[in-house]
Design an enzyme around this catalytic site. Structure first.
Site, PDB file in Angstrom:
ATOM      1  N   VAL A 117      43.822  38.793  32.735  1.00  0.00           N
ATOM      2  CA  VAL A 117      43.721  39.380  34.072  1.00  0.00           C
ATOM      3  C   VAL A 117      42.809  38.511  34.932  1.00  0.00           C
ATOM      4  CG1 VAL A 117      43.033  41.420  35.373  1.00  0.00           C
ATOM      5  CG2 VAL A 117      44.102  41.676  33.131  1.00  0.00           C
ATOM      6  N   ASP A 129      50.916  54.251  27.172  1.00  0.00           N
ATOM      7  CA  ASP A 129      49.609  53.752  26.727  1.00  0.00           C
ATOM      8  C   ASP A 129      48.502  54.472  27.494  1.00  0.00           C
ATOM      9  OD1 ASP A 129      47.684  52.255  25.436  1.00  0.00           O
ATOM     10  OD2 ASP A 129      47.962  50.464  26.650  1.00  0.00           O
TER      11      ASP A 129
END
Lengths: 338, 242
Positions: free
Chosen positions: B27, B145
């Site tokens: 990220v 998730d």
């Protein structure tokens, strides 16, 4: 010096091991092997264990060159596992504990695997992948308890492999998983299979249904070989296992992985986990079939930890359980962290 | 996608700041079209077979974008998708500034000394989480998730305990999919329950609050909660051998 003898027989292996302060003195084992296409049933497995347990006990004492007088504590598998075999082994453990006048300690099977793995590999505080015929869990130690971070939501990975082996009649000798591993080495073509990861959990039942349905058709039409199927199944299942282990590591900030349980001696699984660890700068710990597969020494080791921290099991409490006592709230094993 | 543009994406990654390397993506934070942007790059996983890797990576990128769009259309707060590159598997997302993960928020609230039980301070948050998940499930989006790390809480103007001001943003839809089955939604809640209780010890009562709010907010909750009860009894809890 503390000497503990451990009795394990929660599934188709019967093992008795003796440990003296972290040293494995003996660890003999027998396996109940069924014909290709068949699994092991509780009552027949218990009969097998009853037939050999005293021989194995004698071997354990002889190989360790000890007499019953040298034993300080008798550990046995309390569960989880198959009822009939557990009862058989617990009965023998209770009997010898009373004959020898030594305390009993009931051990959680899963903790046995984890503690043995830590002893053998010297892993300090690992994220543990516990994979066997009955269990698939990612366990980490946090806030003084072993906690399950990820697990199968249906069948175990070893169960998926074993049942696939039955579908295409792979031998159960020495174990279906071992034979699948050898065949997979000769697989060339990757056959696409379902892949199911849900957060840190996995599901194998869909893959099994799919391959049960498709395997014989694909083999009959020569679309692929049995080796290709073994290869593809391993690649898919193990990728899922490595993925949830990595997720748990990222979640806990852990830099060590320990693989335990019967499926843990699969070298391809170890290799894939090793690649993942390398990419994260983490360290992988794994053992071989002596300690990965169910054995008596692992129960002795966890029993040793418990005995040393003052935990014993009184005779009226020396029952067994087929279920796991492991919950999200964790399982306490005091004195087990170093 | 033209090759020049693909190269431009990798240029972005080189000059962007790596924020973190999660389990499946790197990220970065950078400026894109004048806006602060989060770039999520799904890089190849060397441990898995190349065919499987490509398939999973592509599918997850597609699913993430698709579910985010669907949620946004339904008014469920998720980051804006600015740009997607399916060649390098990068998604350019709105940067949710001034936010913390719900996980960090719960942990810090539990650690801070409070008058009265901690639960009371966190109850409005748990209720809000339940509400948002209910709304998402009513749109047939299954997150796949759900953890407290995958929910962001906007901190600007937020006072602990003030329910009206709570602003939550759902992120990380890589494992998401579209399904109307109570089974899939039940498993979604089960995954959250386990992640919640293992990450935040002694919060069983708080999670019950969350479920209660879910049940009250969703139109189809009774079938989902029934499935959740079923899923809890599966696997190792039913019988366990080995």
């Amino acid at each position: 010096m503390t000497v503990v003898i451990g009795f394990e027989g929660s599934a188709n292996k019967i093992g008795i091991g003796i440990i003296r302060d972290g040293v494995v003195l003996s660890n003999p084992r027998r396996t109940y092997i069924t014909p290709p296409g068949q699994g092991f049933l509780p009552s027949e497995t218990a009969r097998h264990h009853r037939a050999v347990i005293l021989t194995v006990l004698q071997e354990a004492l002889e190989q360790a060159a000890l007499t019953p007088a040298d034993i300080d504590c008798v550990a046995y598998t309390k569960g989880p596992g198959m009822g009939a075999p557990l009862v058989t082994v617990a009965l023998v453990a209770r009997t010898v504990a009373q004959l020898w006048g030594r305390p009993l300690v009931g051990v959680n099977h899963c903790i046995g695997h984890v503690e043995m793995g830590r002893l053998i590999t010297r892993a300090h505080n690992p994220t543990v992948l516990y994979v066997s015929g009955g269990n698939t869990q990612v366990i980490a130690y946090s806030e003084r308890r072993y906690r399950i971070f990820g697990e199968t939501i249906d069948i175990a990975v070893g169960n998926c492999l074993d049942r696939f082996a039955r579908v295409i009649k792979i031998s159960n000798d020495p174990s279906p998983g071992y034979n699948i591993e050898q065949m997979a080495k000769r697989g060339r073509q990757y056959v696409e299979l379902p892949y199911t990861v849900k957060g840190m959990d996995v599901s194998f039942s869909g893959i099994l249904s799919y391959i049960e349905e498709a395997a014989n058709k694909m083999l009959a039409s020569a679309q692929c070989t049995a080796e290709d199927l073994c290869f593809s199944l391993q690649e898919t299942l193990f990728s899922m296992l490595v993925e949830i282990t990595e997720r748990a590591m990222a979640h806990c900030g852990s830099q060590e992985v320990l693989i335990v349980g019967g499926v843990g001696c699969n070298l391809r699984l170890q290799e894939m986990m090793g690649v993942m660890c390398e990419e994260r700068g983490a360290k992988l710990f794994a053992t071989d079939e002596r300690f990965c597969i169910d054995n008596g020494a692992m129960i002795a080791q966890a029993g040793w930890e418990m005995f040393r921290s003052g935990q014993t099991t009184a005779l009226p409490d020396s029952w067994i359980t087929q279920r796991s006592e492991f919950t999200s709230a964790g399982l306490l094993l005091s004195g087990s962290t170093s | 996608m033209e090759p020049e543009e693909s190269m431009a994406v990798s240029d972005f990654l080189i000059k962007g700041n790596l924020l973190k390397q999660g389990a499946e993506a790197r990220v970065y934070r950078d400026t894109f079209l004048g806006k602060s942007t989060i770039i999520k790059e799904r890089f190849p996983k060397k441990y898995r077979h190349p065919l499987l890797d490509e398939k999973l990576t592509h599918r997850r990128t597609v699913q993430e974008v698709r579910s985010i769009q669907r949620c946004r259309k339904a008014g469920i707060p998720t980051p804006v998708v600015h740009f997607v590159d399916y060649t390098s598997h990068c998604i350019f997302l709105e940067d949710i500034v001034d936010s913390v993960t719900v996980r960090d928020h719960i942990v810090s609230t539990q650690q801070r000394p409070h008058p009265g039980p901690t639960l009371e301070h966190l109850a409005p948050l748990a209720a809000k989480v339940g509400q948002i998940i209910a709304k998402m499930h009513d749109e047939d989006v299954v997150h796949g998730d759900l953890t407290t790390s995958n929910m962001l809480l906007r901190t600007s103007g937020y006072v602990v305990g003030d329910a009206a001001e709570l602003s939550l943003v759902l992120i990380d839809f890589g494992l998401s999919y579209i399904s109307a089955l109570p089974e899939d939604k039940g498993v979604d809640l089960y995954v959250l329950e386990k992640a919640f209780l293992s990450t935040h010890p002694n919060t069983e009562a708080l999670f019950q609050k969350l479920l209660k709010s879910y049940a009250a907010s969703s139109k189809k909750s009774s079938a989902v909660i029934k499935k959740l009860d079923e899923v809890r009894l599966r696997g190792r809890k039913r019988s366990m051998v080995g």
